[in-house]
Design a protein around this motif. Structure first.
Motif, PDB file in Angstrom:
ATOM      1  N   ASN A  28      -3.259   2.280   7.628  1.00  0.00           N
ATOM      2  CA  ASN A  28      -4.409   1.670   8.308  1.00  0.00           C
ATOM      3  C   ASN A  28      -5.394   1.201   7.231  1.00  0.00           C
ATOM      4  OD1 ASN A  28      -3.881   2.304  11.257  1.00  0.00           O
ATOM      5  ND2 ASN A  28      -3.750   4.354  10.356  1.00  0.00           N
ATOM      6  N   PRO A  29      -5.094   0.070   6.602  1.00  0.00           N
ATOM      7  CA  PRO A  29      -5.876  -0.373   5.440  1.00  0.00           C
ATOM      8  C   PRO A  29      -7.314  -0.746   5.768  1.00  0.00           C
ATOM      9  CG  PRO A  29      -4.328  -2.070   6.122  1.00  0.00           C
ATOM     10  CD  PRO A  29      -3.989  -0.848   6.904  1.00  0.00           C
ATOM     11  N   LYS A  37      -7.303  -6.995   2.326  1.00  0.00           N
ATOM     12  CA  LYS A  37      -6.858  -5.753   2.932  1.00  0.00           C
ATOM     13  C   LYS A  37      -6.509  -4.780   1.807  1.00  0.00           C
ATOM     14  CE  LYS A  37      -7.009  -7.088   7.245  1.00  0.00           C
ATOM     15  NZ  LYS A  37      -7.950  -6.466   8.209  1.00  0.00           N
ATOM     16  N   SER A  38      -6.980  -3.557   1.928  1.00  0.00           N
ATOM     17  CA  SER A  38      -6.793  -2.605   0.834  1.00  0.00           C
ATOM     18  C   SER A  38      -6.417  -1.224   1.364  1.00  0.00           C
ATOM     19  CB  SER A  38      -8.083  -2.494   0.015  1.00  0.00           C
ATOM     20  OG  SER A  38      -8.008  -1.409  -0.890  1.00  0.00           O
ATOM     21  N   PRO A  39      -5.465  -0.548   0.710  1.00  0.00           N
ATOM     22  CA  PRO A  39      -5.105   0.809   1.108  1.00  0.00           C
ATOM     23  C   PRO A  39      -6.043   1.861   0.515  1.00  0.00           C
ATOM     24  CG  PRO A  39      -3.747   0.159  -0.717  1.00  0.00           C
ATOM     25  CD  PRO A  39      -4.620  -1.037  -0.396  1.00  0.00           C
ATOM     26  N   LEU A 199       4.379   5.130  -1.534  1.00  0.00           N
ATOM     27  CA  LEU A 199       3.917   4.974  -2.917  1.00  0.00           C
ATOM     28  C   LEU A 199       4.275   3.592  -3.452  1.00  0.00           C
ATOM     29  CD1 LEU A 199       4.798   8.475  -4.411  1.00  0.00           C
ATOM     30  CD2 LEU A 199       2.506   7.496  -4.237  1.00  0.00           C
ATOM     31  N   LYS A 200       5.448   3.103  -3.071  1.00  0.00           N
ATOM     32  CA  LYS A 200       5.862   1.769  -3.474  1.00  0.00           C
ATOM     33  C   LYS A 200       4.891   0.723  -2.919  1.00  0.00           C
ATOM     34  CE  LYS A 200       9.891  -1.335  -3.358  1.00  0.00           C
ATOM     35  NZ  LYS A 200       9.340  -2.435  -2.561  1.00  0.00           N
ATOM     36  N   THR A 201       4.466   0.912  -1.674  1.00  0.00           N
ATOM     37  CA  THR A 201       3.499  -0.002  -1.059  1.00  0.00           C
ATOM     38  C   THR A 201       2.162   0.035  -1.786  1.00  0.00           C
ATOM     39  OG1 THR A 201       4.514   0.208   1.131  1.00  0.00           O
ATOM     40  CG2 THR A 201       2.228  -0.501   1.071  1.00  0.00           C
ATOM     41  N   GLU A 207      -0.526  -4.802  -7.612  1.00  0.00           N
ATOM     42  CA  GLU A 207       0.052  -5.944  -8.305  1.00  0.00           C
ATOM     43  C   GLU A 207      -0.425  -7.279  -7.725  1.00  0.00           C
ATOM     44  OE1 GLU A 207       4.179  -5.156  -7.922  1.00  0.00           O
ATOM     45  OE2 GLU A 207       4.163  -3.469  -9.336  1.00  0.00           O
ATOM     46  N   ASP A 208      -0.703  -7.302  -6.407  1.00  0.00           N
ATOM     47  CA  ASP A 208      -1.110  -8.552  -5.764  1.00  0.00           C
ATOM     48  C   ASP A 208      -2.053  -8.262  -4.606  1.00  0.00           C
ATOM     49  OD1 ASP A 208      -1.361 -11.199  -5.084  1.00  0.00           O
ATOM     50  OD2 ASP A 208       0.656 -11.390  -4.217  1.00  0.00           O
ATOM     51  N   PRO A 209      -3.270  -7.793  -4.891  1.00  0.00           N
ATOM     52  CA  PRO A 209      -4.179  -7.352  -3.828  1.00  0.00           C
ATOM     53  C   PRO A 209      -4.605  -8.456  -2.872  1.00  0.00           C
ATOM     54  CG  PRO A 209      -5.335  -7.485  -5.921  1.00  0.00           C
ATOM     55  CD  PRO A 209      -3.874  -7.648  -6.220  1.00  0.00           C
ATOM     56  N   GLY A 210      -4.693  -9.679  -3.363  1.00  0.00           N
ATOM     57  CA  GLY A 210      -5.158 -10.767  -2.514  1.00  0.00           C
ATOM     58  C   GLY A 210      -4.200 -11.141  -1.411  1.00  0.00           C
ATOM     59  N   ASN A 211      -2.893 -10.850  -1.597  1.00  0.00           N
ATOM     60  CA  ASN A 211      -1.874 -11.228  -0.605  1.00  0.00           C
ATOM     61  C   ASN A 211      -1.220 -10.017   0.038  1.00  0.00           C
ATOM     62  OD1 ASN A 211      -2.003 -14.125  -1.004  1.00  0.00           O
ATOM     63  ND2 ASN A 211      -1.097 -13.735  -3.021  1.00  0.00           N
ATOM     64  N   TRP A 212      -1.718  -8.823  -0.264  1.00  0.00           N
ATOM     65  CA  TRP A 212      -1.109  -7.603   0.275  1.00  0.00           C
ATOM     66  C   TRP A 212      -1.482  -7.444   1.754  1.00  0.00           C
ATOM     67  CZ3 TRP A 212      -2.957  -2.974   2.374  1.00  0.00           C
ATOM     68  CH2 TRP A 212      -2.056  -1.901   2.406  1.00  0.00           C
ATOM     69  N   GLY A 213      -0.569  -6.864   2.523  1.00  0.00           N
ATOM     70  CA  GLY A 213      -0.883  -6.520   3.900  1.00  0.00           C
ATOM     71  C   GLY A 213      -0.783  -7.674   4.868  1.00  0.00           C
TER      72      GLY A 213
END
Length: 213
Positions: A28-29, A37-39, A199-201, A207-213
């Motif tokens: 639930n980022p 979106k951030s974990p 953990l992989k997620t 590595e790519d926060p702008g396109n994650w999620g």
């Protein structure tokens, strides 16, 4: 951008997780102001409410400054969360303290820098969290505009984004941090806080926060 002490980095990451200053929620980022979106959510101001953690951070920042930089005249906190941390460090080191606003006041003297600063003085900035480095480096620019010499910056935590490292290099500001996302994930893995796929997620976000999620 350098870690002051790897062993301490693991301890600080563990402390920040324990008190809830750092929260990890990959399923639930969180949504940052930038829209990313951030974990992970990091609010190091919570450390001020825990004397043991507050004292450890204060001492560690002071040691990082003493062992990494020479001839400091003034400690400067970056508004707003860097102000209390900077004041604590200045008291520990017996140095004058100032702070830098994100923008000039809209009334009175319209100061952006609060406190006494003179041309040619060597200033060390204190920040609580570094993401892209934008607001932190804006404070460095403001100090340089009044003739101060910015010798570097220390911070409690950084996400370790490549863009931040690039920004600090371009502005010629040396950054020393107590802990970072890498040591945080190592701690989470050691403590088996998440399954390997989670953990992989978490690593993919870094590595790519702008396109994650």
């Amino acid at each position: 951008m350098n870690i002051y002490n790897p062993k301490l980095a693991a301890e600080v990451a563990a402390d920040l997780l324990k008190i809830g200053a750092i929260k990890l929620s990959p399923e639930n980022p969180f949504t940052w102001a930038s829209g990313w979106k951030s974990p992970i959510y990091c609010d190091n101001r919570l450390s001020l409410s825990y004397p043991d953690v507050r004292s450890k951070i204060k001492t560690a920042l002071a040691l990082a400054i003493s062992n990494s930089f020479d001839g400091i005249d003034v400690i400067a906190g970056v508004a707003t969360a860097g102000i209390p941390q900077g004041a604590l460090v200045a008291e520990e080191l017996g140095l004058p303290f100032i702070y830098v606003r994100s923008k000039s006041k809209g009334h009175g003297l319209q100061n952006m820098i609060e406190g006494k600063i003179e041309k040619g003085q060597k200033v060390l900035l204190v920040e609580d969290l570094v993401s892209t480095g934008g607001s932190s480096l804006a404070a460095a620019d403001a100090l340089r505009e009044v003739g101060a010499e910015v010798v570097g910056m220390v911070a409690i935590f950084t996400y370790g984004f490549g863009v931040a490292e690039k920004n600090f290099q371009e502005k010629a500001v040396d950054l020393i941090v107590l802990s970072d996302y890498h040591h945080l994930l190592d701690h989470a893995q050691d403590e088996r806080m998440f399954e390997n796929d989670v953990l992989k997620t978490l690593k993919e976000w870094r590595e790519d926060p702008g396109n994650w999620g």
